[in-house]
Design a protein around this motif. Structure first.
Motif, short mmCIF file in Angstrom:
data_model
loop_
_atom_site.label_atom_id
_atom_site.label_comp_id
_atom_site.label_asym_id
_atom_site.label_seq_id
_atom_site.Cartn_x
_atom_site.Cartn_y
_atom_site.Cartn_z
N ASN A 163 0.84 -1.21 0.00
CA ASN A 163 0.00 0.00 0.00
C ASN A 163 0.87 1.26 0.00
OD1 ASN A 163 -2.37 -1.47 0.04
ND2 ASN A 163 -2.60 -1.39 2.26
N LYS A 164 1.94 1.25 0.78
CA LYS A 164 2.83 2.40 0.86
C LYS A 164 3.57 2.62 -0.46
CE LYS A 164 3.66 2.17 5.86
NZ LYS A 164 4.68 1.94 6.93
N LYS B 187 1.23 4.04 -3.06
CA LYS B 187 0.94 5.45 -2.78
C LYS B 187 2.10 6.34 -3.26
CE LYS B 187 -0.40 8.52 1.05
NZ LYS B 187 0.73 9.46 1.04
N GLU C 44 1.79 9.17 -6.23
CA GLU C 44 2.09 10.59 -5.98
C GLU C 44 3.10 11.12 -7.00
OE1 GLU C 44 3.38 10.51 -1.95
OE2 GLU C 44 1.34 10.67 -1.13
N ASN D 269 -8.06 10.51 -8.17
CA ASN D 269 -7.68 9.10 -8.35
C ASN D 269 -8.61 8.41 -9.32
OD1 ASN D 269 -6.07 6.74 -7.64
ND2 ASN D 269 -7.89 6.00 -6.60
#
Length: 305
Positions: A69-70, A73, A77, A241
């Motif tokens: 998930n990190k 992300k 970005e 998104n």
């Protein structure tokens, strides 16, 4: 911990853009490499090299679902940053120019791409066309700003081409990582096949292509309408998104007809989508909508009660 450091180092490397300029030769470096020496698939190879590193982390590291998930992300970005500043256009370099570092000394003499530059200028002058990706990009990139009579303009175009390839490779990585993220609740990461990217999970989605008998900009107008009218949705809570996921879906699954009538995968879609949405292009969008309405009316009238 060594595995975590290796993975984090690889991610940071992929998400870094460092541009330098050597004025004496009017040539750029990107991440310590001379732009003219970077092949079109350079960053795609970097992405492919990173995939097994990431999968090894997910297989042997702690909290794989939280970790993916990190990573997803961070990549998202970076893509949003590139898209916000119109990567692939002169506007991106105008924004980024203050971060371009000048250098005064070099240890190796780089390739200047002068042979291709001479061929390119001749082709432009004689209005010839070329199907190579770099040629097509340079023509599109100029958009009346450049005529490439100066080598420095050519060098700027080549830099933009490499950055565009970086964006496309990062888009491919995002598709890969987001697929892992979507399937994470249903996958035992300890069974990941590290070496074979085609078998990264038991539940990876099939790569199905949808063929559109339209040119690329018409596909953009169609999906802009579908998105704005909420006929299709990917993320109900995050409008930004939602649009990003739409573009990723189109790039992964759609083809269009090029000027020769060939079916071509939509490798990148941000430029056409931005053009369809631009306030200066409203009349073109209306023309597409009117044509679309006419087609619907014809279809409606052909139906029998």
């Amino acid at each position: 911990m060594e595995l975590v450091f290796k993975t984090e180092d690889a991610i940071s490397k992929l998400l870094t853009i460092k541009i330098e300029y050597f004025d004496s030769l009017q040539i750029y470096l990107l991440n310590d490499l001379w732009v003219h020496e970077m092949e079109g698939d350079f960053f795609l190879k970097e992405v492919e090299s990173f995939k097994p590193i990431l999968k090894r982390q997910l297989k042997y590291g702690l909290n794989p679902e939280e970790y993916i998930n990190k990573v997803c992300k961070r990549i998202k970005e970076k893509l949003e940053f590139l898209e916000e500043h119109k990567v692939g256009s002169i506007e991106f370099l105008q924004f980024y120019c203050k971060q371009i570092k000048p250098i005064t000394e070099i240890t190796t003499f780089p390739s200047l791409g002068t042979d291709f530059y001479d061929e390119f200028k001749t082709s432009l002058k004689e209005c010839k066309t070329d199907e190579t990706d770099l040629y097509k990009f340079l023509v599109r990139f100029a958009e009346g700003n450049f005529n490439y009579t100066k080598y420095h303009e050519f060098s700027i175009g080549c830099l933009s081409y490499v950055i565009w390839n970086y964006y496309c490779a990062l888009t491919e990585l995002y598709r890969f990582v987001s697929t892992l993220q979507e399937n994470a609740p249903f996958v035992d990461f300890s069974n990941l096949d590290i070496e074979d990217n085609k078998k990264c999970t038991e539940h990876l989605k099939t790569d199905i292509k949808v063929h559109f008998n339209q040119d690329k900009i018409s596909v953009a107008h169609l999906f802009l309408f579908l998105l704005k009218e909420k006929h299709i949705v990917f993320d109900c809570k995050d409008e930004r998104n939602n649009e990003l996921q739409l573009k990723r879906f189109i790039e992964a699954h759609l083809t269009y007809l090029n000027i020769n009538g060939d079916r071509v995968p939509i490798r990148s879609f941000n430029r056409e989508f931005s053009e369809a949405r631009a306030s200066t292009k409203v009349q073109k969008h209306k023309q597409f909508i009117n044509k679309f309405i006419y087609g619907l009316e014809q279809y409606r009238d052909s139906l029998k009660d």
